[in-house]
Design a protein around this motif. Sequence first.
Motif, short mmCIF file in Angstrom:
data_model
loop_
_atom_site.label_atom_id
_atom_site.label_comp_id
_atom_site.label_asym_id
_atom_site.label_seq_id
_atom_site.Cartn_x
_atom_site.Cartn_y
_atom_site.Cartn_z
N SER A 129 0.82 -1.21 0.00
CA SER A 129 0.00 0.00 0.00
C SER A 129 0.85 1.26 0.00
O SER A 129 0.57 2.22 -0.72
N SER A 130 1.90 1.26 0.81
CA SER A 130 2.80 2.43 0.86
C SER A 130 3.46 2.65 -0.49
O SER A 130 3.58 3.78 -0.97
N PHE A 131 3.89 1.55 -1.10
CA PHE A 131 4.54 1.60 -2.40
C PHE A 131 3.60 2.21 -3.45
O PHE A 131 3.97 3.15 -4.16
N ILE A 132 2.36 1.73 -3.53
CA ILE A 132 1.39 2.26 -4.50
C ILE A 132 1.05 3.72 -4.15
O ILE A 132 0.96 4.56 -5.04
N GLY A 133 0.89 4.02 -2.87
CA GLY A 133 0.61 5.39 -2.44
C GLY A 133 1.71 6.35 -2.87
O GLY A 133 1.44 7.45 -3.38
N GLU A 134 2.96 5.93 -2.70
CA GLU A 134 4.11 6.75 -3.07
C GLU A 134 4.12 7.01 -4.59
O GLU A 134 4.31 8.14 -5.04
N ILE A 135 3.93 5.95 -5.37
CA ILE A 135 3.95 6.07 -6.83
C ILE A 135 2.81 6.97 -7.32
O ILE A 135 3.03 7.83 -8.17
N THR A 136 1.60 6.75 -6.81
CA THR A 136 0.46 7.52 -7.29
C THR A 136 0.60 8.99 -6.90
O THR A 136 0.23 9.87 -7.68
N ASN A 137 1.15 9.26 -5.71
CA ASN A 137 1.36 10.66 -5.30
C ASN A 137 2.40 11.34 -6.19
O ASN A 137 2.22 12.48 -6.60
N LYS A 138 3.47 10.60 -6.49
CA LYS A 138 4.52 11.15 -7.36
C LYS A 138 3.95 11.43 -8.75
O LYS A 138 4.15 12.51 -9.31
N ALA A 139 3.20 10.48 -9.30
CA ALA A 139 2.61 10.64 -10.64
C ALA A 139 1.62 11.80 -10.65
O ALA A 139 1.60 12.61 -11.58
N SER A 140 0.82 11.89 -9.60
CA SER A 140 -0.17 12.96 -9.50
C SER A 140 0.51 14.33 -9.50
O SER A 140 0.07 15.26 -10.17
#
Length: 183
Positions: free
Chosen positions: A13-24
């Motif tokens: 979850s942290s991994f996906i959260g980090e990626i989606t925040n960066k992409a956003s």
Amino acid sequence: LNFNSISIANISSSFIGEITNKASGILSSQDTKEVKLQELIKIGESSVDIDGIGFYTLGKHRKNLNDEQKSEFQKIFREYFLKSFSTRLVEYKEAKIVIISEDIKNEKYTIVKSKLLATSNRPEVNIDWRVYTKDPSKPLIRDLIIEGLSLARTQREEFNSIILNNDGDIKALITNLKEFNNK
């Protein structure tokens, strides 16, 4: 659930959260489209198991490749995947993704369920991320399931069709991918 599976879920979850925040952040920035594309490609390179997806998309045809063909396919698929991924994503200006839950499939896979929030231009979209956690210190995305449709499986069906329509010749697929990469 034991301690290990809970930590794998948290890592995923942290991994996906980090990626989606960066992409956003990239997508909502004032940067040029070219800069955004380059930044999105960096995210793809570091967070997606591109080789794993590539070999999955070949399905049974993978067994017919010699080492030279495998290596050529990997190189061309990597370029194809990153171009395809970044050019689709760059069109989203507002991309707010919220993580809903994790579903641990086994010690190697966790599905992270999320939603791309609706905007005035598009409805809410359910996105499940298949995260490969064989090495918990380096989780990797193996598939995206958007509204129940696996992108890897769809790609596999498309590639299989190209190969079968060309008498089982993998070279036809490689030519197809090269043409896309050179557009």
